[in-house]
Design a protein around this motif. Structure first.
Motif, short mmCIF file in Angstrom:
data_model
loop_
_atom_site.label_atom_id
_atom_site.label_comp_id
_atom_site.label_asym_id
_atom_site.label_seq_id
_atom_site.Cartn_x
_atom_site.Cartn_y
_atom_site.Cartn_z
N GLU A 1 2.28 6.14 0.81
CA GLU A 1 2.32 6.31 -0.64
C GLU A 1 0.94 6.73 -1.17
OE1 GLU A 1 2.99 2.88 0.62
OE2 GLU A 1 4.89 3.78 1.22
N TYR B 1 -0.10 10.23 -3.09
CA TYR B 1 -0.78 10.21 -4.38
C TYR B 1 -2.08 11.02 -4.30
CZ TYR B 1 -3.70 8.58 -8.21
OH TYR B 1 -4.55 8.54 -9.29
N GLN C 1 -3.19 14.48 -6.33
CA GLN C 1 -4.41 14.57 -7.14
C GLN C 1 -5.33 15.68 -6.63
OE1 GLN C 1 -4.67 12.76 -10.05
NE2 GLN C 1 -2.58 12.31 -9.39
N VAL D 1 -5.09 2.05 -8.86
CA VAL D 1 -4.72 2.46 -7.50
C VAL D 1 -5.51 1.57 -6.56
CG1 VAL D 1 -4.74 4.33 -5.81
CG2 VAL D 1 -4.24 4.83 -8.22
#
Length: 185
Positions: free
Chosen positions: A16, A20, A24, A151
């Motif tokens: 995950e 992410y 980005q 995060v």
């Protein structure tokens, strides 16, 4: 077969987080920027470099011993930006907030595995997402990306990794993983 091997100690990332970070990093798509493949993303704790292959069992043993001395810990993403020097960056990295547990673990590995005395320079917890191409002009005016929500990278184990230099990207292989186990039942 080579009698040397290129090694480093790092924490693997959950899928995950890789997804992410890849999303980005896509904000920085330019011809002069070469993204790191998702399978190569990791959190380096200590880069060992080229060593005699006969040293591998000892390096694994030392890494396992150190892992047992530390509890799992969390790292909080501060931002994604060019680095490591803001005025002359050479990569895009996901930089995490300073972390005493990370620093202590990194220093312990450095002291135990370094062939020369360490310089006691603070390590910055980060994940390299892309590198600037050397055959192109350096990109300019790249912004820092801040996470819209927290995060967190949970560091629960570390591993000895093998690095094989290749083109266009090196190939990384986890040789052996060790849980951070201090005070765990």
């Amino acid at each position: 077969m080579s009698n040397t091997t290129r090694l480093f100690v790092a924490a693997a990332l959950p899928n995950e987080l890789k997804q992410y970070l890849g999303e980005q990093a896509s904000h920085y798509q330019q011809e002069a920027i070469r993204p790191v493949p998702a399978e190569n993303l990791h959190l380096t704790l200590y880069f060992i470099g080229n060593v005699a292959a006969t040293q591998l069992p000892s390096i694994k043993q030392v890494t396992q011993h150190i892992a047992r001395q530390f509890p799992p810990f969390d790292l909080h993403l501060e931002g994604i930006e060019p680095g490591p020097k803001p005025r002359s960056p050479r990569l895009i990295w996901a930089r995490f907030e300073s972390s005493e547990p990370f620093e202590q673990l990194s220093q312990s590995l450095t002291q135990a595995l370094s062939p020369v005395p360490p310089n006691n320079r603070k390590s910055i917890p980060h994940i390299t997402l892309a590198r600037f191409r050397k055959d192109r002009p350096a990109p300019k005016h790249l912004e820092m990306l801040l996470p819209e929500q927290p995060v967190v990278l949970q560091v629960k184990e570390i591993a000895v990794w093998h690095s094989e230099l290749a083109s266009p990207h090196p190939r990384y292989t986890i040789l052996e993983s060790y849980p951070l186990a201090h005070n765990l039942p």
